[in-house]
Design a protein around this motif. Sequence first.
Motif, PDB file in Angstrom:
ATOM      1  N   GLN A   1       0.823  -1.223   0.000  1.00  0.00           N
ATOM      2  CA  GLN A   1       0.000   0.000   0.000  1.00  0.00           C
ATOM      3  C   GLN A   1       0.850   1.263   0.000  1.00  0.00           C
ATOM      4  OE1 GLN A   1      -0.361  -2.726   1.968  1.00  0.00           O
ATOM      5  NE2 GLN A   1      -1.934  -2.204   3.458  1.00  0.00           N
ATOM      6  N   HIS A   2       2.001   1.220   0.666  1.00  0.00           N
ATOM      7  CA  HIS A   2       2.851   2.400   0.730  1.00  0.00           C
ATOM      8  C   HIS A   2       3.107   2.939  -0.661  1.00  0.00           C
ATOM      9  CE1 HIS A   2       3.941   1.202   4.762  1.00  0.00           C
ATOM     10  NE2 HIS A   2       4.495   2.378   4.914  1.00  0.00           N
ATOM     11  N   ARG A   3       3.501   2.014  -1.517  1.00  0.00           N
ATOM     12  CA  ARG A   3       3.907   2.403  -2.856  1.00  0.00           C
ATOM     13  C   ARG A   3       2.796   3.188  -3.530  1.00  0.00           C
ATOM     14  NH1 ARG A   3       5.956  -2.982  -4.320  1.00  0.00           N
ATOM     15  NH2 ARG A   3       6.892  -2.745  -2.288  1.00  0.00           N
ATOM     16  N   ASN A   4       1.579   2.652  -3.423  1.00  0.00           N
ATOM     17  CA  ASN A   4       0.463   3.295  -4.109  1.00  0.00           C
ATOM     18  C   ASN A   4       0.126   4.642  -3.489  1.00  0.00           C
ATOM     19  OD1 ASN A   4       0.488   0.900  -5.432  1.00  0.00           O
ATOM     20  ND2 ASN A   4      -1.104   0.000  -4.140  1.00  0.00           N
ATOM     21  N   ARG A   5       0.095   4.690  -2.172  1.00  0.00           N
ATOM     22  CA  ARG A   5      -0.369   5.914  -1.505  1.00  0.00           C
ATOM     23  C   ARG A   5       0.672   7.018  -1.511  1.00  0.00           C
ATOM     24  NH1 ARG A   5      -5.132   5.075   1.614  1.00  0.00           N
ATOM     25  NH2 ARG A   5      -4.840   7.200   2.325  1.00  0.00           N
ATOM     26  N   PHE A   6       1.925   6.646  -1.360  1.00  0.00           N
ATOM     27  CA  PHE A   6       2.945   7.663  -1.136  1.00  0.00           C
ATOM     28  C   PHE A   6       3.626   8.168  -2.402  1.00  0.00           C
ATOM     29  CE2 PHE A   6       3.838   5.705   3.280  1.00  0.00           C
ATOM     30  CZ  PHE A   6       2.677   6.278   3.753  1.00  0.00           C
ATOM     31  N   ASN A   7       3.527   7.406  -3.485  1.00  0.00           N
ATOM     32  CA  ASN A   7       4.388   7.738  -4.611  1.00  0.00           C
ATOM     33  C   ASN A   7       4.205   9.116  -5.193  1.00  0.00           C
ATOM     34  OD1 ASN A   7       6.090   5.677  -4.587  1.00  0.00           O
ATOM     35  ND2 ASN A   7       5.196   4.538  -6.294  1.00  0.00           N
ATOM     36  N   THR A   8       3.006   9.664  -5.060  1.00  0.00           N
ATOM     37  CA  THR A   8       2.777  10.959  -5.698  1.00  0.00           C
ATOM     38  C   THR A   8       2.437  12.064  -4.702  1.00  0.00           C
ATOM     39  OG1 THR A   8       0.525  10.276  -6.057  1.00  0.00           O
ATOM     40  CG2 THR A   8       2.036  10.021  -7.918  1.00  0.00           C
ATOM     41  N   LEU A   9       2.572  11.787  -3.396  1.00  0.00           N
ATOM     42  CA  LEU A   9       2.222  12.811  -2.405  1.00  0.00           C
ATOM     43  C   LEU A   9       3.071  14.062  -2.587  1.00  0.00           C
ATOM     44  CD1 LEU A   9       0.778  11.452   0.702  1.00  0.00           C
ATOM     45  CD2 LEU A   9       1.608  13.790   0.807  1.00  0.00           C
ATOM     46  N   ILE A  10       4.342  13.846  -2.849  1.00  0.00           N
ATOM     47  CA  ILE A  10       5.232  14.964  -3.163  1.00  0.00           C
ATOM     48  C   ILE A  10       5.493  14.894  -4.669  1.00  0.00           C
ATOM     49  CG2 ILE A  10       7.524  15.959  -2.742  1.00  0.00           C
ATOM     50  CD1 ILE A  10       7.480  14.393  -0.036  1.00  0.00           C
ATOM     51  N   ASP A  11       5.539  16.052  -5.309  1.00  0.00           N
ATOM     52  CA  ASP A  11       5.802  16.118  -6.742  1.00  0.00           C
ATOM     53  C   ASP A  11       7.087  15.324  -7.054  1.00  0.00           C
ATOM     54  OD1 ASP A  11       6.417  16.751  -9.307  1.00  0.00           O
ATOM     55  OD2 ASP A  11       6.763  18.897  -8.933  1.00  0.00           O
TER      56      ASP A  11
ATOM     57  N   ALA B   1       6.629  13.048   9.389  1.00  0.00           N
ATOM     58  CA  ALA B   1       5.847  12.192   8.483  1.00  0.00           C
ATOM     59  C   ALA B   1       6.119  12.588   7.031  1.00  0.00           C
ATOM     60  CB  ALA B   1       4.358  12.305   8.795  1.00  0.00           C
ATOM     61  N   LEU B   2       6.205  13.886   6.777  1.00  0.00           N
ATOM     62  CA  LEU B   2       6.485  14.362   5.421  1.00  0.00           C
ATOM     63  C   LEU B   2       7.874  13.902   4.968  1.00  0.00           C
ATOM     64  CD1 LEU B   2       5.560  16.091   3.018  1.00  0.00           C
ATOM     65  CD2 LEU B   2       6.428  18.112   4.234  1.00  0.00           C
ATOM     66  N   LEU B   3       8.818  13.946   5.900  1.00  0.00           N
ATOM     67  CA  LEU B   3      10.173  13.488   5.571  1.00  0.00           C
ATOM     68  C   LEU B   3      10.156  12.002   5.238  1.00  0.00           C
ATOM     69  CD1 LEU B   3      13.307  14.044   5.473  1.00  0.00           C
ATOM     70  CD2 LEU B   3      13.330  12.988   7.747  1.00  0.00           C
ATOM     71  N   TYR B   4       9.407  11.231   6.017  1.00  0.00           N
ATOM     72  CA  TYR B   4       9.309   9.795   5.728  1.00  0.00           C
ATOM     73  C   TYR B   4       8.819   9.591   4.289  1.00  0.00           C
ATOM     74  CZ  TYR B   4       7.879   4.995   5.491  1.00  0.00           C
ATOM     75  OH  TYR B   4       7.753   3.697   5.066  1.00  0.00           O
ATOM     76  N   ILE B   5       7.781  10.329   3.915  1.00  0.00           N
ATOM     77  CA  ILE B   5       7.218  10.166   2.569  1.00  0.00           C
ATOM     78  C   ILE B   5       8.248  10.592   1.512  1.00  0.00           C
ATOM     79  CG2 ILE B   5       5.388  10.952   0.994  1.00  0.00           C
ATOM     80  CD1 ILE B   5       3.618  11.137   3.616  1.00  0.00           C
ATOM     81  N   PHE B   6       8.960  11.671   1.819  1.00  0.00           N
ATOM     82  CA  PHE B   6      10.037  12.078   0.900  1.00  0.00           C
ATOM     83  C   PHE B   6      11.058  10.945   0.746  1.00  0.00           C
ATOM     84  CE2 PHE B   6      14.455  13.407   0.712  1.00  0.00           C
ATOM     85  CZ  PHE B   6      14.496  13.884  -0.584  1.00  0.00           C
ATOM     86  N   LEU B   7      11.477  10.377   1.879  1.00  0.00           N
ATOM     87  CA  LEU B   7      12.493   9.307   1.821  1.00  0.00           C
ATOM     88  C   LEU B   7      11.963   8.114   1.046  1.00  0.00           C
ATOM     89  CD1 LEU B   7      13.820   9.448   5.503  1.00  0.00           C
ATOM     90  CD2 LEU B   7      14.981  10.315   3.449  1.00  0.00           C
ATOM     91  N   TRP B   8      10.669   7.826   1.259  1.00  0.00           N
ATOM     92  CA  TRP B   8      10.052   6.716   0.547  1.00  0.00           C
ATOM     93  C   TRP B   8      10.103   6.969  -0.958  1.00  0.00           C
ATOM     94  CZ3 TRP B   8       8.789   1.887   0.730  1.00  0.00           C
ATOM     95  CH2 TRP B   8       7.985   1.382  -0.302  1.00  0.00           C
TER      96      TRP B   8
END
Length: 351
Positions: free
Chosen positions: A7-17, A157-164
């Motif tokens: 699920q991470h891949r799907n949800r997080f991939n586009t949260l940040i440009d 949390a935003l940093l985590y998504i960036f790292l992801w």
Amino acid sequence: METTPRQHRNRFNTLIDPAAVERVKQLVLCAGKIVITCHVSPDGDALGSSTALCSVLRSLGKDATVVTADCAPKALQFMPGVRDIVTATRQPDRAAELIAEADLVFCLDFNDLKRVDRLTPNFEQSRARRVVIDHHLAPVIDCDVLISRPEVSSTSALLYIFLWQAGWARKLGRASAACIYTGMMTDTGNFSYNSNDPDLYLIIHDLLRRGIDKDNLYKLVHNNATQGSIRINGYAQYRTQYLCGGRVALIMLSGEELREFEYSKGDTEGLVNVPLTIPEVQWSIYLREDAKDLVKVSMRSKGAFPVNLVCEEQFGGGGHVNAAGGEYHGTLPQAIDYLLQAIPGYENLLE
Ligand code: 5GP
Ligand code: MN
């Protein structure tokens, strides 16, 4: 080892440009020396995001250092990496040197260069490339890449998504995962506000899989009262004034009272939140006379009441809608007079 659910891949991939993520990766790749900084009087989120990013960059082979204006509070010194932070209060020359030599600067958890306090001129003069990763409203930092998401409850949390998205989440070990969790936990009041986003729990799932002990992190952050801190909090709560028909709470501690109770930094952390546990209270204000002619202002609110607006307009500060701060230059009685005159101008914003 790949431990993250699909699920991470799907949800997080586009949260940040993705283009912004790519630009940051390029800047990191090209940089020799990297400095990471966060706001003055760093909290769990500022420290958690900064130390976690530092650890990831180091594991990518980069020369990265966290440089801050002042020290972490005692309660957060357990956070891995916090003791390696170069602070301008303790090592002014080293802090200045690191900033002057940096090729790349990460600004985490603040939206205005004024928030790095005594280091502001150093960062302004630096020719380093600059990346901002932050969740405060309306950032005004001149930078090469801006990753600003005010709807995300913590910079950690935003940093985590960036790292992801950068493909670097695999570099998060147990220690840096603990830093990210601590930031997420402290900026949401232990997941009691701004915490309905299901993505947060996907992140926590991954951090737990990386070995964090979340129950112990809660204890480390919160169960560190002293007899003195309990006494001063009890005193301040006993003397809290309630205004505007009980909808506004005003907590005050003078320099003399702080000395009498042998106050040390961090002793009243969380105190400003206490009045909000009364259902009627929508706006809680805490004035603390930190030095001669300097009163630290801290505010919290419920619902739509914008304490960031009050702090911006009246106390040269800012923050979030429900948590903000600023300063008053004068004595505590002067700050109180000033505040009492300002309050009626905001009463119409109360429910
Ligand atoms: P605290 O009340 O815990 O010190 O801060 C709460 C929030 O207000 C944090 O998001 C912090 O970044 C912001 N804040 C606190 N003090 C100041 C200040 O003096 N200036 C600005 N711009 N923001 C502040
Ligand atoms: Mn934050």
